[in-house]
Design a protein around this motif. Sequence first.
Motif, short mmCIF file in Angstrom:
data_model
loop_
_atom_site.label_atom_id
_atom_site.label_comp_id
_atom_site.label_asym_id
_atom_site.label_seq_id
_atom_site.Cartn_x
_atom_site.Cartn_y
_atom_site.Cartn_z
N ASP A 64 0.88 -1.25 -0.04
CA ASP A 64 -0.08 -0.02 -0.14
C ASP A 64 1.00 1.26 -0.09
N ALA A 65 2.31 1.01 0.04
CA ALA A 65 3.15 2.30 0.17
C ALA A 65 2.72 3.21 0.87
N GLY A 66 2.23 2.91 1.96
CA GLY A 66 2.08 3.86 3.27
C GLY A 66 0.75 4.40 3.28
N LYS A 67 -0.15 3.96 2.62
CA LYS A 67 -1.75 4.57 2.53
C LYS A 67 -2.39 3.75 3.66
N SER A 68 -2.11 2.73 4.01
CA SER A 68 -2.73 2.09 5.10
C SER A 68 -1.84 2.18 6.38
N ALA A 69 -2.63 1.91 7.56
CA ALA A 69 -2.12 1.65 9.03
C ALA A 69 -2.26 0.17 9.39
N GLN A 70 -1.64 -0.27 10.45
CA GLN A 70 -1.53 -1.37 10.93
C GLN A 70 -1.14 -1.74 12.23
N GLN A 71 -1.56 -2.71 12.91
CA GLN A 71 -1.42 -2.86 14.32
C GLN A 71 0.04 -3.55 14.18
#
Length: 384
Positions: free
Chosen positions: A213-220
Amino acid sequence: MTAGAATATLLALTLAACGGGDDDAAAAAPSGEVGSTDLAAAGCPDTVVVQTDWNPESEHGGLYESLGDDYVVDAGSKTVSGTLIDGEGDSTGVKLEIRAGGPAIGFQTVTAQMYSDDAITLGYIATDEAIQLSATQPTTAVLAPLEISPTMIMWDPETYPDVTGIEDLGQTDATVRYFEGSAYMAYLTGSGILSPDQVDGSYDGTPAGFVADAGKSAQQGFASAEPYIYENEVDAWGKGVEYELVYDAGFQPYQSSISVRSDEVEGLSGCLTELVPLMQQADVDYLEDPARVNEIILELVEEYDTGWVYSQGVADFSVQQQAELGLVGNGSDDTHGNFDTARVQTLIDQTTPIFTEQGTPPLEGITPDDLVTNEYIDDAIGVQ
């Protein structure tokens, strides 16, 4: 005996002597003279068996601190056993067996393992899990090795330069990936911190989605691991991330609390009176000097070979974060490992509607005293 059989026998004995895992060696008595803490006399089982919640890692460092150098590895069962030692390195008269969790137990809950295997003395159980299963598989936590859970949400600061926390992420269109079924996410969405439309329960523990996602998503992730891993070990990313602890967003379980089955507390009381302070001190000692234990942890990860990768860099970073973020520390007082019952009550209030909606309602009328006890804590032991 054939020459081949004799050679195989000699090899097996050699491996056992080197800590390679052998049933006879694993069954051997604890070694060394008993020091100032005699757990056998206190009523502890001959082998104190602890079921952990994941592969060996630095977050479990205090537990491995109590493992003597005579330890034997059983790579097949993903266990390690040896003399249970005190802070001076002396025998306590019993053995310690540490069992890996996660993939080693088919990703079952530790609670389920404890209720299916009576040999398990203690298990790592988060408070929210204890609440959820309190009506059917009640457990009582006796020690909190982690004061603050390392669970976090992370994001790319280049993509989201104005985001300073999880609540800010809720004002963006970022997808937030997490492990499906995590109670903290139901809290974050239910309280309006994140939108239900932006969360995605498909996170599988790998960096693939975040990188793609090249930084577009966040994640736990864990604040004690992923920030280092993504900057130093994920070549396709290779830069820093920003994060906020879920703890700081208002969801505050005691992660990986040392727990016993509630129906066994009374019978283990004498043992716990002596064992819990020893484990408190081991947490403190590990934080001050983690080198020996980190070597053991890295050896076990290699021997167990579950597909999980854990490096010296991550192990060292974890210890640094445990200290700097207060993940291992004291509560509002100067004592390590005790429980704040008001904090536990808040978690009960937050999670009871969640678990009830999920079809696993907690014990009716549950209180903090049903879940945790400070009876065995030594108030004089704290992280300095």
